[in-house]
Design a protein around this motif. Structure first.
Motif, PDB file in Angstrom:
ATOM      1  N   PHE A 161      -6.201   3.953   1.836  1.00 15.10           N
ATOM      2  CA  PHE A 161      -5.115   2.972   1.899  1.00 15.10           C
ATOM      3  C   PHE A 161      -5.101   2.261   3.247  1.00 15.10           C
ATOM      4  CE2 PHE A 161      -2.902   5.407  -1.592  1.00 15.10           C
ATOM      5  CZ  PHE A 161      -2.922   4.374  -2.507  1.00 15.10           C
TER       6      PHE A 161
ATOM      7  N   PHE B 137      -2.243  -3.181  -2.333  1.00 14.54           N
ATOM      8  CA  PHE B 137      -2.540  -1.806  -1.920  1.00 14.54           C
ATOM      9  C   PHE B 137      -1.413  -1.221  -1.080  1.00 14.54           C
ATOM     10  CE2 PHE B 137      -6.701  -2.022  -3.624  1.00 14.54           C
ATOM     11  CZ  PHE B 137      -7.205  -0.727  -3.621  1.00 14.54           C
ATOM     12  N   HIS B 138      -0.781  -2.027  -0.259  1.00  9.33           N
ATOM     13  CA  HIS B 138       0.328  -1.564   0.566  1.00  9.33           C
ATOM     14  C   HIS B 138       1.493  -1.118  -0.334  1.00  9.33           C
ATOM     15  CE1 HIS B 138       2.584  -2.291   4.599  1.00  9.33           C
ATOM     16  NE2 HIS B 138       3.007  -1.197   3.996  1.00  9.33           N
TER      17      HIS B 138
ATOM     18  N   TRP C 284       1.225  -0.263  -3.467  1.00 13.26           N
ATOM     19  CA  TRP C 284       0.725   0.884  -4.220  1.00 13.26           C
ATOM     20  C   TRP C 284       0.827   2.165  -3.388  1.00 13.26           C
ATOM     21  CZ3 TRP C 284      -5.083   1.587  -5.810  1.00 13.26           C
ATOM     22  CH2 TRP C 284      -5.222   2.711  -6.633  1.00 13.26           C
ATOM     23  N   SER C 285       0.547   2.081  -2.090  1.00 14.74           N
ATOM     24  CA  SER C 285       0.636   3.269  -1.239  1.00 14.74           C
ATOM     25  C   SER C 285       2.072   3.770  -1.127  1.00 14.74           C
ATOM     26  CB  SER C 285       0.056   2.998   0.154  1.00 14.74           C
ATOM     27  OG  SER C 285       0.903   2.160   0.909  1.00 14.74           O
TER      28      SER C 285
ATOM     29  N   ILE D 297      -4.775  -8.724  -1.869  1.00 13.61           N
ATOM     30  CA  ILE D 297      -5.240  -7.386  -2.253  1.00 13.61           C
ATOM     31  C   ILE D 297      -4.630  -6.337  -1.332  1.00 13.61           C
ATOM     32  CG2 ILE D 297      -7.281  -5.893  -2.398  1.00 13.61           C
ATOM     33  CD1 ILE D 297      -8.826  -8.419  -3.319  1.00 13.61           C
ATOM     34  N   ALA D 298      -4.569  -6.624  -0.046  1.00 14.85           N
ATOM     35  CA  ALA D 298      -3.971  -5.693   0.912  1.00 14.85           C
ATOM     36  C   ALA D 298      -2.488  -5.497   0.619  1.00 14.85           C
ATOM     37  CB  ALA D 298      -4.176  -6.184   2.335  1.00 14.85           C
TER      38      ALA D 298
ATOM     39  N   VAL E 280      -8.262  -0.255   3.567  1.00 14.92           N
ATOM     40  CA  VAL E 280      -8.155  -1.442   2.707  1.00 14.92           C
ATOM     41  C   VAL E 280      -7.067  -2.385   3.226  1.00 14.92           C
ATOM     42  CG1 VAL E 280      -7.521  -2.231   0.397  1.00 14.92           C
ATOM     43  CG2 VAL E 280      -9.084  -0.319   0.659  1.00 14.92           C
ATOM     44  N   CYS E 281      -5.931  -1.835   3.618  1.00 13.45           N
ATOM     45  CA  CYS E 281      -4.827  -2.683   4.081  1.00 13.45           C
ATOM     46  C   CYS E 281      -5.120  -3.322   5.435  1.00 13.45           C
ATOM     47  CB  CYS E 281      -3.538  -1.878   4.130  1.00 13.45           C
ATOM     48  SG  CYS E 281      -2.911  -1.487   2.487  1.00 13.45           S
TER      49      CYS E 281
ATOM     50  N   ASP F 138       2.864   5.354  -4.528  1.00 16.80           N
ATOM     51  CA  ASP F 138       2.089   6.589  -4.657  1.00 16.80           C
ATOM     52  C   ASP F 138       2.719   7.728  -3.867  1.00 16.80           C
ATOM     53  OD1 ASP F 138      -0.339   8.129  -5.390  1.00 16.80           O
ATOM     54  OD2 ASP F 138      -0.730   8.027  -3.237  1.00 16.80           O
TER      55      ASP F 138
END
Length: 72
Positions: free
Chosen positions: A36, A59-60, A62-63, A55-56, A39-40, A66
């Motif tokens: 994470f 993912f941010h 999503w983290s 995309i970052a 990618v971020c 999660d």
């Protein structure tokens, strides 16, 4: 961390708001934290290309989700 929605998961999710992957690190999940974070950081560093920044951002988010919904 005990169950979904526990205090530990809430703290981990709040940590992720400030730095992606930090919440996974707090939970002891080192591989997920590294993925994470990388990618971020790379995506946000390439903000001028727009797509990596989007995309970052995904993912941010999503983290955070999660970390908040993690179950042992």
């Amino acid at each position: 961390m005990a169950i979904q929605g526990s205090a530990g998961n809430v703290i981990a999710a709040i940590c992720n708001v400030f730095f992606p992957g930090l919440g996974q690190l707090v939970q002891g999940r080192f591989i997920a934290a590294i993925i994470f974070a990388i990618v971020c950081v790379v995506g946000y560093a390439l903000w001028w290309m727009v797509i990596p920044a989007i995309i970052a951002g995904i993912f941010h988010l999503w983290s955070i989700i999660d970390a908040a919904t993690y179950k042992n």
